[in-house]
Design a protein around this motif. Structure first.
Motif, PDB file in Angstrom:
ATOM      1  N   UNK A   1      -0.493  -5.097  -2.532  1.00 38.32           N
ATOM      2  CA  UNK A   1       0.345  -4.143  -3.252  1.00 38.32           C
ATOM      3  C   UNK A   1       0.273  -4.392  -4.759  1.00 38.32           C
ATOM      4  N   UNK A   2       0.279  -5.658  -5.175  1.00 38.44           N
ATOM      5  CA  UNK A   2       0.115  -5.976  -6.592  1.00 38.44           C
ATOM      6  C   UNK A   2      -1.225  -5.446  -7.109  1.00 38.44           C
ATOM      7  N   UNK A   3      -2.284  -5.677  -6.332  1.00 40.81           N
ATOM      8  CA  UNK A   3      -3.617  -5.222  -6.734  1.00 40.81           C
ATOM      9  C   UNK A   3      -3.706  -3.706  -6.771  1.00 40.81           C
ATOM     10  N   UNK A   4      -3.093  -3.040  -5.805  1.00 37.61           N
ATOM     11  CA  UNK A   4      -3.096  -1.579  -5.780  1.00 37.61           C
ATOM     12  C   UNK A   4      -2.393  -1.015  -7.000  1.00 37.61           C
ATOM     13  N   UNK A   5      -1.219  -1.569  -7.311  1.00 36.63           N
ATOM     14  CA  UNK A   5      -0.468  -1.093  -8.472  1.00 36.63           C
ATOM     15  C   UNK A   5      -1.262  -1.316  -9.756  1.00 36.63           C
ATOM     16  N   UNK A   6      -1.874  -2.474  -9.893  1.00 37.89           N
ATOM     17  CA  UNK A   6      -2.669  -2.754 -11.094  1.00 37.89           C
ATOM     18  C   UNK A   6      -3.859  -1.812 -11.184  1.00 37.89           C
ATOM     19  N   UNK A   7      -4.485  -1.521 -10.054  1.00 37.19           N
ATOM     20  CA  UNK A   7      -5.638  -0.621 -10.022  1.00 37.19           C
ATOM     21  C   UNK A   7      -5.230   0.799 -10.431  1.00 37.19           C
ATOM     22  N   UNK A   8      -4.133   1.266  -9.895  1.00 38.52           N
ATOM     23  CA  UNK A   8      -3.705   2.641 -10.163  1.00 38.52           C
ATOM     24  C   UNK A   8      -3.135   2.796 -11.570  1.00 38.52           C
ATOM     25  N   UNK A   9      -2.323   1.839 -11.994  1.00 38.94           N
ATOM     26  CA  UNK A   9      -1.753   1.915 -13.335  1.00 38.94           C
ATOM     27  C   UNK A   9      -2.784   1.582 -14.402  1.00 38.94           C
ATOM     28  N   UNK A  10      -3.799   0.790 -14.040  1.00 38.51           N
ATOM     29  CA  UNK A  10      -4.825   0.415 -15.009  1.00 38.51           C
ATOM     30  C   UNK A  10      -4.385  -0.669 -15.966  1.00 38.51           C
ATOM     31  N   UNK A  11      -3.185  -1.194 -15.770  1.00 38.73           N
ATOM     32  CA  UNK A  11      -2.638  -2.192 -16.678  1.00 38.73           C
ATOM     33  C   UNK A  11      -1.589  -3.003 -15.905  1.00 38.73           C
ATOM     34  N   UNK A  12      -1.712  -4.312 -15.936  1.00 37.62           N
ATOM     35  CA  UNK A  12      -0.779  -5.150 -15.175  1.00 37.62           C
ATOM     36  C   UNK A  12       0.652  -5.057 -15.690  1.00 37.62           C
ATOM     37  N   UNK A  13       0.812  -4.904 -16.983  1.00 41.13           N
ATOM     38  CA  UNK A  13       2.166  -4.807 -17.534  1.00 41.13           C
ATOM     39  C   UNK A  13       2.863  -3.541 -17.028  1.00 41.13           C
ATOM     40  N   UNK A  14       2.158  -2.417 -17.063  1.00 43.58           N
ATOM     41  CA  UNK A  14       2.734  -1.166 -16.548  1.00 43.58           C
ATOM     42  C   UNK A  14       2.949  -1.238 -15.036  1.00 43.58           C
ATOM     43  N   UNK A  15       1.995  -1.830 -14.330  1.00 45.37           N
ATOM     44  CA  UNK A  15       2.142  -1.994 -12.880  1.00 45.37           C
ATOM     45  C   UNK A  15       3.359  -2.850 -12.573  1.00 45.37           C
ATOM     46  N   UNK A  16       3.535  -3.926 -13.339  1.00 43.02           N
ATOM     47  CA  UNK A  16       4.689  -4.794 -13.149  1.00 43.02           C
ATOM     48  C   UNK A  16       5.998  -4.074 -13.408  1.00 43.02           C
ATOM     49  N   UNK A  17       6.012  -3.223 -14.436  1.00 43.72           N
ATOM     50  CA  UNK A  17       7.228  -2.448 -14.726  1.00 43.72           C
ATOM     51  C   UNK A  17       7.554  -1.513 -13.566  1.00 43.72           C
ATOM     52  N   UNK A  18       6.547  -0.876 -13.000  1.00 45.89           N
ATOM     53  CA  UNK A  18       6.759  -0.008 -11.845  1.00 45.89           C
ATOM     54  C   UNK A  18       7.293  -0.805 -10.658  1.00 45.89           C
ATOM     55  N   UNK A  19       6.659  -1.936 -10.370  1.00 47.42           N
ATOM     56  CA  UNK A  19       7.006  -2.723  -9.193  1.00 47.42           C
ATOM     57  C   UNK A  19       8.386  -3.375  -9.279  1.00 47.42           C
ATOM     58  N   UNK A  20       8.891  -3.579 -10.478  1.00 50.23           N
ATOM     59  CA  UNK A  20      10.148  -4.312 -10.641  1.00 50.23           C
ATOM     60  C   UNK A  20      11.318  -3.434 -11.077  1.00 50.23           C
ATOM     61  N   UNK A  21      11.113  -2.122 -11.091  1.00 53.21           N
ATOM     62  CA  UNK A  21      12.181  -1.203 -11.488  1.00 53.21           C
ATOM     63  C   UNK A  21      12.607  -0.329 -10.317  1.00 53.21           C
ATOM     64  N   UNK A  22      13.897  -0.045 -10.200  1.00 48.09           N
ATOM     65  CA  UNK A  22      14.342   0.855  -9.126  1.00 48.09           C
ATOM     66  C   UNK A  22      13.607   2.188  -9.210  1.00 48.09           C
ATOM     67  N   UNK A  23      13.293   2.748  -8.052  1.00 47.31           N
ATOM     68  CA  UNK A  23      12.565   4.026  -8.025  1.00 47.31           C
ATOM     69  C   UNK A  23      13.360   5.037  -7.221  1.00 47.31           C
ATOM     70  N   UNK A  24      13.544   6.250  -7.757  1.00 44.92           N
ATOM     71  CA  UNK A  24      14.348   7.257  -7.055  1.00 44.92           C
ATOM     72  C   UNK A  24      13.774   7.682  -5.703  1.00 44.92           C
ATOM     73  N   UNK A  25      12.446   7.666  -5.555  1.00 39.98           N
ATOM     74  CA  UNK A  25      11.855   8.052  -4.267  1.00 39.98           C
ATOM     75  C   UNK A  25      12.031   6.967  -3.198  1.00 39.98           C
ATOM     76  N   UNK A  26      12.572   5.840  -3.618  1.00 38.04           N
ATOM     77  CA  UNK A  26      12.848   4.746  -2.689  1.00 38.04           C
ATOM     78  C   UNK A  26      14.355   4.533  -2.556  1.00 38.04           C
ATOM     79  N   UNK A  27      15.109   5.549  -2.890  1.00 37.01           N
ATOM     80  CA  UNK A  27      16.558   5.447  -2.811  1.00 37.01           C
ATOM     81  C   UNK A  27      17.126   4.462  -3.811  1.00 37.01           C
ATOM     82  N   UNK A  28      16.432   4.256  -4.917  1.00 40.03           N
ATOM     83  CA  UNK A  28      16.881   3.320  -5.933  1.00 40.03           C
ATOM     84  C   UNK A  28      16.461   1.881  -5.670  1.00 40.03           C
TER      85      UNK A  28
END
Length: 160
Positions: free
Chosen positions: A104-131
């Motif tokens: 999942x870490x690798x997928x996020x980094x691949x899709x975001x193209x940047x580990x910092x942005x991927x990390x922000x996505x992975x560590x922030x509440x997301x509305x499509x996940x019920x927060x």
């Protein structure tokens, strides 16, 4: 056989140096357009035979690099410290969890193209996940699939 993973490297074709490479391999082999799944099969076999406990430490370092708060507590929820001290190999279910989170870490980094942005996505509440926080959901198979669906939608340019 040493605790650093020498046996793991010998028992399969796979020659990863880190859990990050393992996650990236899983992502690469599972995505369409890449070579056949023979290397992914090697990962499966390595997990079934028992990844070295060093994989837990490597995952903890990756989680820290991606900005996950309290990465030691995160990996403790997969394998307790006491268990790590008693064994030199992980049980298959523990190895599957390690590989799932690494992928999942690798997928996020691949899709975001940047580990910092991927990390922000992975560590922030997301509305499509019920927060819920994506990396927290990765502890379960179903939760990881939910996060992967969002990442796939992002990769395809769909609204998320």
């Amino acid at each position: 056989m040493d605790a650093s993973g020498g046996r793991w490297k010998k028992m399969t074709e796979y020659r990863a140096k880190s859990i990050a490479e393992l996650g990236a391999l899983v992502v690469k082999e599972a995505r369409p357009g890449y070579a056949g799944p023979s290397r992914l099969e090697s990962v499966r076999q390595a997990v079934e035979e028992g990844l070295p406990v060093e994989a837990v430490k490597q995952l903890q370092a990756e989680l820290k690099r991606f900005g996950v708060r309290r990465p030691s507590e995160y990996v403790d929820s997969i394998v307790s410290r006491a268990t790590l001290q008693r064994r030199d190999r992980l049980k298959p279910a523990e190895g599957e969890q390690i590989v799932r989170v690494a992928a999942l870490l690798a997928t996020a980094a691949d899709i975001w193209g940047d580990e910092e942005d991927a990390g922000a996505f992975l560590t922030s509440p997301h509305p499509m996940l019920g927060g819920a926080v994506p990396i927290d959901l990765a502890r379960s198979e179903i939760g990881a699939r939910q996060v992967e669906r969002i990442l796939l939608a992002m990769d395809l340019g769909l609204p998320v």
